[in-house]
Design a protein around this motif. Structure first.
Motif, PDB file in Angstrom:
ATOM      1  N   GLU A 125       0.849  -1.184   0.000  1.00 15.59           N
ATOM      2  CA  GLU A 125       0.000   0.000   0.000  1.00 15.59           C
ATOM      3  C   GLU A 125       0.885   1.234   0.000  1.00 15.59           C
ATOM      4  O   GLU A 125       2.067   1.148   0.363  1.00 15.59           O
ATOM      5  CB  GLU A 125      -0.897  -0.013   1.241  1.00 15.59           C
ATOM      6  CG  GLU A 125      -1.912  -1.135   1.158  1.00 15.59           C
ATOM      7  CD  GLU A 125      -2.891  -1.129   2.300  1.00 15.59           C
ATOM      8  OE1 GLU A 125      -2.889  -0.171   3.101  1.00 15.59           O
ATOM      9  OE2 GLU A 125      -3.655  -2.104   2.378  1.00 15.59           O
ATOM     10  N   PRO A 126       0.312   2.382  -0.393  1.00 10.26           N
ATOM     11  CA  PRO A 126       1.105   3.613  -0.314  1.00 10.26           C
ATOM     12  C   PRO A 126       1.605   3.798   1.119  1.00 10.26           C
ATOM     13  O   PRO A 126       0.864   3.581   2.071  1.00 10.26           O
ATOM     14  CB  PRO A 126       0.103   4.718  -0.684  1.00 10.26           C
ATOM     15  CG  PRO A 126      -0.987   4.030  -1.430  1.00 10.26           C
ATOM     16  CD  PRO A 126      -1.044   2.626  -0.910  1.00 10.26           C
ATOM     17  N   GLY A 127       2.865   4.166   1.265  1.00 12.07           N
ATOM     18  CA  GLY A 127       3.424   4.369   2.599  1.00 12.07           C
ATOM     19  C   GLY A 127       4.120   3.158   3.164  1.00 12.07           C
ATOM     20  O   GLY A 127       4.693   3.219   4.247  1.00 12.07           O
ATOM     21  N   ASP A 128       4.097   2.030   2.431  1.00 13.13           N
ATOM     22  CA  ASP A 128       4.772   0.811   2.911  1.00 13.13           C
ATOM     23  C   ASP A 128       6.271   0.804   2.617  1.00 13.13           C
ATOM     24  O   ASP A 128       6.967  -0.151   2.949  1.00 13.13           O
ATOM     25  CB  ASP A 128       4.131  -0.442   2.292  1.00 13.13           C
ATOM     26  CG  ASP A 128       2.803  -0.807   2.939  1.00 13.13           C
ATOM     27  OD1 ASP A 128       2.431  -0.174   3.943  1.00 13.13           O
ATOM     28  OD2 ASP A 128       2.130  -1.733   2.433  1.00 13.13           O
ATOM     29  N   VAL A 132       6.162   1.005  -5.079  1.00 17.48           N
ATOM     30  CA  VAL A 132       4.801   1.525  -5.261  1.00 17.48           C
ATOM     31  C   VAL A 132       4.722   3.006  -4.857  1.00 17.48           C
ATOM     32  O   VAL A 132       3.952   3.772  -5.434  1.00 17.48           O
ATOM     33  CB  VAL A 132       3.829   0.633  -4.431  1.00 17.48           C
ATOM     34  CG1 VAL A 132       2.524   1.319  -4.139  1.00 17.48           C
ATOM     35  CG2 VAL A 132       3.605  -0.700  -5.155  1.00 17.48           C
ATOM     36  N   ASP A 133       5.545   3.402  -3.899  1.00 18.64           N
ATOM     37  CA  ASP A 133       5.534   4.806  -3.442  1.00 18.64           C
ATOM     38  C   ASP A 133       6.084   5.759  -4.502  1.00 18.64           C
ATOM     39  O   ASP A 133       5.838   6.966  -4.426  1.00 18.64           O
ATOM     40  CB  ASP A 133       6.295   4.938  -2.126  1.00 18.64           C
ATOM     41  CG  ASP A 133       5.535   4.277  -0.991  1.00 18.64           C
ATOM     42  OD1 ASP A 133       4.345   4.613  -0.825  1.00 18.64           O
ATOM     43  OD2 ASP A 133       6.107   3.417  -0.314  1.00 18.64           O
ATOM     44  N   ALA A 134       6.823   5.241  -5.470  1.00 20.08           N
ATOM     45  CA  ALA A 134       7.252   6.071  -6.610  1.00 20.08           C
ATOM     46  C   ALA A 134       6.289   5.905  -7.784  1.00 20.08           C
ATOM     47  O   ALA A 134       6.005   6.865  -8.507  1.00 20.08           O
ATOM     48  CB  ALA A 134       8.672   5.683  -7.039  1.00 20.08           C
ATOM     49  N   LEU A 135       5.792   4.688  -7.978  1.00 18.93           N
ATOM     50  CA  LEU A 135       4.965   4.398  -9.161  1.00 18.93           C
ATOM     51  C   LEU A 135       3.563   5.001  -9.078  1.00 18.93           C
ATOM     52  O   LEU A 135       3.050   5.513 -10.087  1.00 18.93           O
ATOM     53  CB  LEU A 135       4.855   2.878  -9.369  1.00 18.93           C
ATOM     54  CG  LEU A 135       6.158   2.168  -9.756  1.00 18.93           C
ATOM     55  CD1 LEU A 135       5.961   0.650  -9.745  1.00 18.93           C
ATOM     56  CD2 LEU A 135       6.647   2.633 -11.131  1.00 18.93           C
ATOM     57  N   LEU A 136       2.936   4.942  -7.909  1.00 18.62           N
ATOM     58  CA  LEU A 136       1.567   5.459  -7.807  1.00 18.62           C
ATOM     59  C   LEU A 136       1.491   6.971  -8.051  1.00 18.62           C
ATOM     60  O   LEU A 136       0.636   7.423  -8.813  1.00 18.62           O
ATOM     61  CB  LEU A 136       0.929   5.085  -6.458  1.00 18.62           C
ATOM     62  CG  LEU A 136       0.420   3.650  -6.334  1.00 18.62           C
ATOM     63  CD1 LEU A 136      -0.049   3.377  -4.909  1.00 18.62           C
ATOM     64  CD2 LEU A 136      -0.720   3.355  -7.319  1.00 18.62           C
ATOM     65  N   PRO A 137       2.368   7.787  -7.441  1.00 14.81           N
ATOM     66  CA  PRO A 137       2.324   9.235  -7.748  1.00 14.81           C
ATOM     67  C   PRO A 137       2.623   9.520  -9.223  1.00 14.81           C
ATOM     68  O   PRO A 137       2.060  10.461  -9.796  1.00 14.81           O
ATOM     69  CB  PRO A 137       3.424   9.834  -6.855  1.00 14.81           C
ATOM     70  CG  PRO A 137       3.669   8.825  -5.787  1.00 14.81           C
ATOM     71  CD  PRO A 137       3.346   7.488  -6.381  1.00 14.81           C
ATOM     72  N   ALA A 138       3.481   8.703  -9.833  1.00 17.31           N
ATOM     73  CA  ALA A 138       3.792   8.893 -11.262  1.00 17.31           C
ATOM     74  C   ALA A 138       2.546   8.644 -12.105  1.00 17.31           C
ATOM     75  O   ALA A 138       2.234   9.432 -13.015  1.00 17.31           O
ATOM     76  CB  ALA A 138       4.921   7.952 -11.684  1.00 17.31           C
ATOM     77  N   ALA A 139       1.824   7.563 -11.804  1.00 20.25           N
ATOM     78  CA  ALA A 139       0.599   7.250 -12.561  1.00 20.25           C
ATOM     79  C   ALA A 139      -0.434   8.362 -12.386  1.00 20.25           C
ATOM     80  O   ALA A 139      -1.080   8.780 -13.358  1.00 20.25           O
ATOM     81  CB  ALA A 139       0.030   5.908 -12.103  1.00 20.25           C
ATOM     82  N   ALA A 140      -0.564   8.868 -11.174  1.00 22.49           N
ATOM     83  CA  ALA A 140      -1.548   9.925 -10.908  1.00 22.49           C
ATOM     84  C   ALA A 140      -1.193  11.208 -11.651  1.00 22.49           C
ATOM     85  O   ALA A 140      -2.057  11.862 -12.256  1.00 22.49           O
ATOM     86  CB  ALA A 140      -1.642  10.179  -9.396  1.00 22.49           C
ATOM     87  N   ALA A 141       0.082  11.566 -11.642  1.00 21.20           N
ATOM     88  CA  ALA A 141       0.523  12.788 -12.333  1.00 21.20           C
ATOM     89  C   ALA A 141       0.320  12.650 -13.842  1.00 21.20           C
ATOM     90  O   ALA A 141      -0.142  13.583 -14.516  1.00 21.20           O
ATOM     91  CB  ALA A 141       1.987  13.071 -12.020  1.00 21.20           C
ATOM     92  N   LEU A 142       0.663  11.486 -14.364  1.00 25.78           N
ATOM     93  CA  LEU A 142       0.499  11.225 -15.804  1.00 25.78           C
ATOM     94  C   LEU A 142      -0.971  11.366 -16.195  1.00 25.78           C
ATOM     95  O   LEU A 142      -1.308  12.035 -17.186  1.00 25.78           O
ATOM     96  CB  LEU A 142       1.026   9.817 -16.107  1.00 25.78           C
ATOM     97  CG  LEU A 142       0.936   9.312 -17.534  1.00 25.78           C
ATOM     98  CD1 LEU A 142       1.738  10.195 -18.480  1.00 25.78           C
ATOM     99  CD2 LEU A 142       1.468   7.870 -17.611  1.00 25.78           C
ATOM    100  N   GLU A 143      -1.849  10.752 -15.425  1.00 28.39           N
ATOM    101  CA  GLU A 143      -3.286  10.816 -15.722  1.00 28.39           C
ATOM    102  C   GLU A 143      -3.803  12.244 -15.674  1.00 28.39           C
ATOM    103  O   GLU A 143      -4.568  12.670 -16.547  1.00 28.39           O
ATOM    104  CB  GLU A 143      -4.058   9.944 -14.716  1.00 28.39           C
ATOM    105  CG  GLU A 143      -3.909   8.466 -15.023  1.00 28.39           C
ATOM    106  CD  GLU A 143      -4.383   7.553 -13.916  1.00 28.39           C
ATOM    107  OE1 GLU A 143      -4.416   6.337 -14.141  1.00 28.39           O
ATOM    108  OE2 GLU A 143      -4.700   8.056 -12.805  1.00 28.39           O
ATOM    109  N   GLU A 144      -3.360  12.980 -14.673  1.00 27.23           N
ATOM    110  CA  GLU A 144      -3.831  14.362 -14.514  1.00 27.23           C
ATOM    111  C   GLU A 144      -3.399  15.212 -15.711  1.00 27.23           C
ATOM    112  O   GLU A 144      -4.187  15.977 -16.270  1.00 27.23           O
ATOM    113  CB  GLU A 144      -3.247  14.912 -13.214  1.00 27.23           C
ATOM    114  CG  GLU A 144      -3.791  16.258 -12.798  1.00 27.23           C
ATOM    115  CD  GLU A 144      -3.005  16.812 -11.616  1.00 27.23           C
ATOM    116  OE1 GLU A 144      -2.905  16.117 -10.588  1.00 27.23           O
ATOM    117  OE2 GLU A 144      -2.483  17.935 -11.746  1.00 27.23           O
TER     118      GLU A 144
END
Ligand code: ADP
Ligand code: MG
Length: 212
Positions: A125-128, A132-144
């Protein structure tokens, strides 16, 4: 420098070759990061996988970007080993399967599918304190960015910045997945090696698209 607004075969090829080059250049750093909170092999693991992926590219030139990503997935799964090999393999395999075409929207959906695959497989999960802590923010920024009709190269530059921020944010985290979790509180204060290689992955993607 030329810029491209499509994730086509040449862009995918530049990405993977660029990723291989930065992994090789950062091999010792990745291994040193894996020393206090792991078993000091992340750099050598990743370098072995990307070297095999590049050898595969040269030996059997892929027909399209999806085939290229599938070949990379197989190389990562069979050569990286450790925990990160299957996770990187899953990332590239899911991306390959989801890549409908080279448009920014299709690329973004494929990147998200790859990241979701890592989360589904590793259950972090985020924060573990993982990649994933690098990949999830990247996916969110890309989508935005893509939703706001930014060119793909610009969107990926934002994604790379988000991944770097996510990587940096792992330092104070307490590890809850992988080997680092065995250390409990002693994992605090160390940057996560997998988040570091994942930030290099997204950085290489931005460079592949904007030529910088
Ligand atoms: P190993 O831990 O087997 O030696 P590596 O050293 O190559 O494998 O990779 C370690 C990295 O794998 C960690 O820094 C972390 O980012 C990542 N990782 C470990 N477990 C998970 C997980 N369950 N989900 C996502 N990433 C993970
Ligand atoms: Mg390790």
């Amino acid at each position: 420098m030329s810029t491209a607004d499509a994730f086509d075969l040449p862009a995918a090829d530049r990405w993977v070759r660029g990723f291989g080059a930065v992994v090789h250049a950062h091999r010792d750093e990745l291994t040193e990061l894996d020393s206090p909170i792991g078993d000091a092999d992340h750099g050598t693991n990743m370098d072995r996988g990307t070297t095999a992926a590049l050898e595969g590219l040269d030996a059997t030139p892929p027909a399209d970007a999806a085939a290229l990503l599938k070949g990379v997935a197989m190389a990562m799964i069979s050569k990286v080993g450790g925990t990160s090999g299957p996770l990187y393999g899953t990332f590239f395999l899911r991306m390959s399967g989801a890549l409908a075409d080279g448009s920014p929207a299709a690329f973004t959906a494929a990147f998200r599918a790859g990241v979701d695959g890592v989360v589904a497989r590793g259950k972090a999960e985020p924060g573990d304190k993982t990649m994933v802590d690098a990949l999830l923010p990247a996916a969110a920024a890309l989508e935005e960015q893509v939703a706001a009709d930014r060119p793909l190269a610009e969107a990926l530059r934002a994604a790379a910045d988000a991944a770097a921020g996510g990587r940096d944010a792992t330092t104070p985290m307490l590890a809850r997945r992988g080997r680092a979790s065995y250390l409990g509180e002693r994992s605090v204060g160390h940057q996560d090696p997998g988040a570091t290689s994942a930030a290099l992955l997204v950085q290489a993607l931005a460079t592949a698209l904007d030529g910088r």
